[in-house]
Design a protein around this motif. Structure first.
Motif, mmCIF file in Angstrom:
data_model
loop_
_atom_site.group_PDB
_atom_site.id
_atom_site.type_symbol
_atom_site.label_atom_id
_atom_site.label_comp_id
_atom_site.label_asym_id
_atom_site.label_seq_id
_atom_site.Cartn_x
_atom_site.Cartn_y
_atom_site.Cartn_z
ATOM 1 N N UNK A 185 1.929 15.809 -0.563
ATOM 2 C CA UNK A 185 1.253 15.147 -1.685
ATOM 3 C C UNK A 185 -0.165 14.742 -1.262
ATOM 4 N N UNK A 186 -1.115 15.664 -1.289
ATOM 5 C CA UNK A 186 -2.486 15.349 -0.855
ATOM 6 C C UNK A 186 -3.112 14.171 -1.603
ATOM 7 N N UNK A 187 -2.717 13.966 -2.854
ATOM 8 C CA UNK A 187 -3.294 12.864 -3.618
ATOM 9 C C UNK A 187 -2.931 11.511 -3.008
ATOM 10 N N UNK A 188 -1.748 11.428 -2.416
ATOM 11 C CA UNK A 188 -1.351 10.176 -1.764
ATOM 12 C C UNK A 188 -2.196 9.920 -0.527
ATOM 13 N N UNK A 189 -2.585 10.984 0.161
ATOM 14 C CA UNK A 189 -3.444 10.825 1.337
ATOM 15 C C UNK A 189 -4.769 10.186 0.949
ATOM 16 N N UNK A 231 -4.109 6.330 0.476
ATOM 17 C CA UNK A 231 -3.181 5.762 1.465
ATOM 18 C C UNK A 231 -3.254 4.244 1.578
ATOM 19 N N UNK A 232 -4.427 3.675 1.371
ATOM 20 C CA UNK A 232 -4.574 2.213 1.501
ATOM 21 C C UNK A 232 -4.508 1.487 0.165
ATOM 22 N N UNK A 233 -4.349 2.233 -0.904
ATOM 23 C CA UNK A 233 -4.350 1.645 -2.243
ATOM 24 C C UNK A 233 -3.012 0.974 -2.544
ATOM 25 N N UNK A 234 -3.034 -0.127 -3.291
ATOM 26 C CA UNK A 234 -1.798 -0.768 -3.700
ATOM 27 C C UNK A 234 -1.028 0.159 -4.645
ATOM 28 N N UNK A 235 0.254 0.295 -4.403
ATOM 29 C CA UNK A 235 1.052 1.263 -5.160
ATOM 30 C C UNK A 235 1.080 0.962 -6.649
ATOM 31 N N UNK A 236 1.001 -0.319 -6.993
ATOM 32 C CA UNK A 236 1.039 -0.699 -8.400
ATOM 33 C C UNK A 236 -0.171 -0.252 -9.187
ATOM 34 N N UNK A 267 0.835 -1.198 0.000
ATOM 35 C CA UNK A 267 0.000 0.000 0.000
ATOM 36 C C UNK A 267 0.875 1.256 0.000
ATOM 37 N N UNK A 268 0.239 2.385 -0.256
ATOM 38 C CA UNK A 268 0.949 3.673 -0.220
ATOM 39 C C UNK A 268 1.608 3.867 1.142
ATOM 40 N N UNK A 269 0.852 3.630 2.216
ATOM 41 C CA UNK A 269 1.402 3.811 3.560
ATOM 42 C C UNK A 269 2.591 2.894 3.797
ATOM 43 N N UNK A 270 2.477 1.638 3.414
ATOM 44 C CA UNK A 270 3.574 0.695 3.657
ATOM 45 C C UNK A 270 4.807 1.021 2.813
ATOM 46 N N UNK A 271 4.608 1.580 1.620
ATOM 47 C CA UNK A 271 5.742 2.058 0.843
ATOM 48 C C UNK A 271 6.466 3.173 1.590
ATOM 49 N N UNK A 272 5.706 4.082 2.169
ATOM 50 C CA UNK A 272 6.317 5.180 2.929
ATOM 51 C C UNK A 272 7.066 4.654 4.150
ATOM 52 N N UNK A 273 6.471 3.688 4.823
ATOM 53 C CA UNK A 273 7.131 3.089 5.989
ATOM 54 C C UNK A 273 8.460 2.454 5.590
ATOM 55 N N UNK A 274 8.489 1.812 4.419
ATOM 56 C CA UNK A 274 9.732 1.193 3.944
ATOM 57 C C UNK A 274 10.837 2.236 3.756
ATOM 58 N N UNK A 275 10.449 3.468 3.463
ATOM 59 C CA UNK A 275 11.448 4.523 3.297
ATOM 60 C C UNK A 275 12.209 4.831 4.562
ATOM 61 N N UNK A 276 11.621 4.497 5.714
ATOM 62 C CA UNK A 276 12.251 4.799 7.003
ATOM 63 C C UNK A 276 12.930 3.576 7.628
ATOM 64 N N UNK A 277 13.143 2.540 6.803
ATOM 65 C CA UNK A 277 13.632 1.263 7.357
ATOM 66 C C UNK A 277 14.981 1.386 8.040
ATOM 67 N N UNK A 278 15.821 2.312 7.590
ATOM 68 C CA UNK A 278 17.191 2.413 8.120
ATOM 69 C C UNK A 278 17.274 3.298 9.361
ATOM 70 N N UNK A 279 16.141 3.873 9.766
ATOM 71 C CA UNK A 279 16.135 4.786 10.897
ATOM 72 C C UNK A 279 15.437 4.167 12.102
ATOM 73 N N UNK A 280 15.872 4.598 13.277
ATOM 74 C CA UNK A 280 15.183 4.203 14.489
ATOM 75 C C UNK A 280 14.190 5.303 14.843
ATOM 76 N N UNK A 281 12.926 4.966 14.822
ATOM 77 C CA UNK A 281 11.898 5.962 15.096
ATOM 78 C C UNK A 281 10.700 5.290 15.745
#
Length: 233
Positions: free
Chosen positions: A121-125, A128-133, A91-105
């Motif tokens: 990016x309001x369109x991503x909001x 948010x639950x849609x599959x990125x593909x 999903x869009x949200x999980x793609x964003x979460x993957x971007x922070x994989x190297x950080x401790x947060x």
């Protein structure tokens, strides 16, 4: 912030990048422009550590050449690759979460950062639950930039962000790039669309056949006849 000196990259007998030198100062946006096949993507792949190269790549006083790609990311250099390369089945949200994989947060901080991306990016909001593909090309590019921003980069490298997008979408993407720049993030922009790249950059380098042909402020490059004829239509 970033200094490249005498960078050389070869693929067998093909000398793709020749003695390339450029620099990016903290807080500025620098465009590397040139035709398809000029060596732009090869250059940023060398910076990001995904291909071997010869020469010096100094970032904040540290030599990066020879450093593994994941360690380059930890140094604060994050690239949005050509072709976006989002995770289509997440999903869009999980793609964003993957971007922070190297950080401790914390989970709370992570959610706050995701909401900041949704403001950008309001369109991503809305998706948010849609599959990125299943997103459009423009939305996937927004997601790729948002995912990179989740890594909290000090230097953001954008490789051909306009590729394959409709003109109206390109205009929107570059408007967002300009907003990111105004917030103080240092940007290295790799683009075939010289007009758009130079509209947001402070300085620019023109790459031809693996070599830097011109280097000047973006304003001066836009006014040079040889650059206008070859790249600006």
């Amino acid at each position: 912030m970033l200094q490249i000196k005498n960078l050389n990259v070869s693929y067998g007998s093909i000398h793709a990048v020749r003695n390339l030198s450029l620099e990016v100062q903290e807080g500025e946006a620098v465009a590397l422009i040139g035709a398809n096949g000029a060596g732009k993507t090869t250059t940023v792949n060398a910076i990001s550590g995904t291909i071997p190269s010869k020469g010096s790549i100094i970032y904040q006083g540290k030599e990066l050449n020879g450093l593994a790609a994941h360690k380059v990311v930890k140094e604060g250099i994050v690239m949005v690759p050509e072709g976006r390369r989002i995770f289509p089945k997440l999903s869009v949200v999980n793609n964003l979460i993957m971007g922070a994989y190297a950080r401790k947060t914390s989970k709370k901080e992570l959610q706050q950062e995701i909401e900041k991306i949704f403001v950008l990016f309001p369109r991503l909001a809305e998706r948010r639950s849609q599959m990125a593909g299943t997103l459009s090309g423009g939305e996937q590019q927004m997601l790729a930039v948002g995912r990179a921003m989740m890594a909290k980069p000090k230097l953001l490298i954008l490789d051909e962000p306009s590729m394959g997008l409709a003109p109206i979408v390109v205009k929107s993407i570059f408007s967002t790039i300009n907003r990111i720049k105004q917030e103080g993030l240092t940007i290295l922009l790799i683009e075939q669309n010289a007009t758009m790249a130079l509209s947001v950059a402070d300085r620019g380098y023109v790459l031809e056949n693996g070599e830097i042909r011109f280097h000047d402020t973006a304003k001066n490059l836009r006014e040079q006849d040889v650059v206008k004829k070859a790249y600006l239509g």
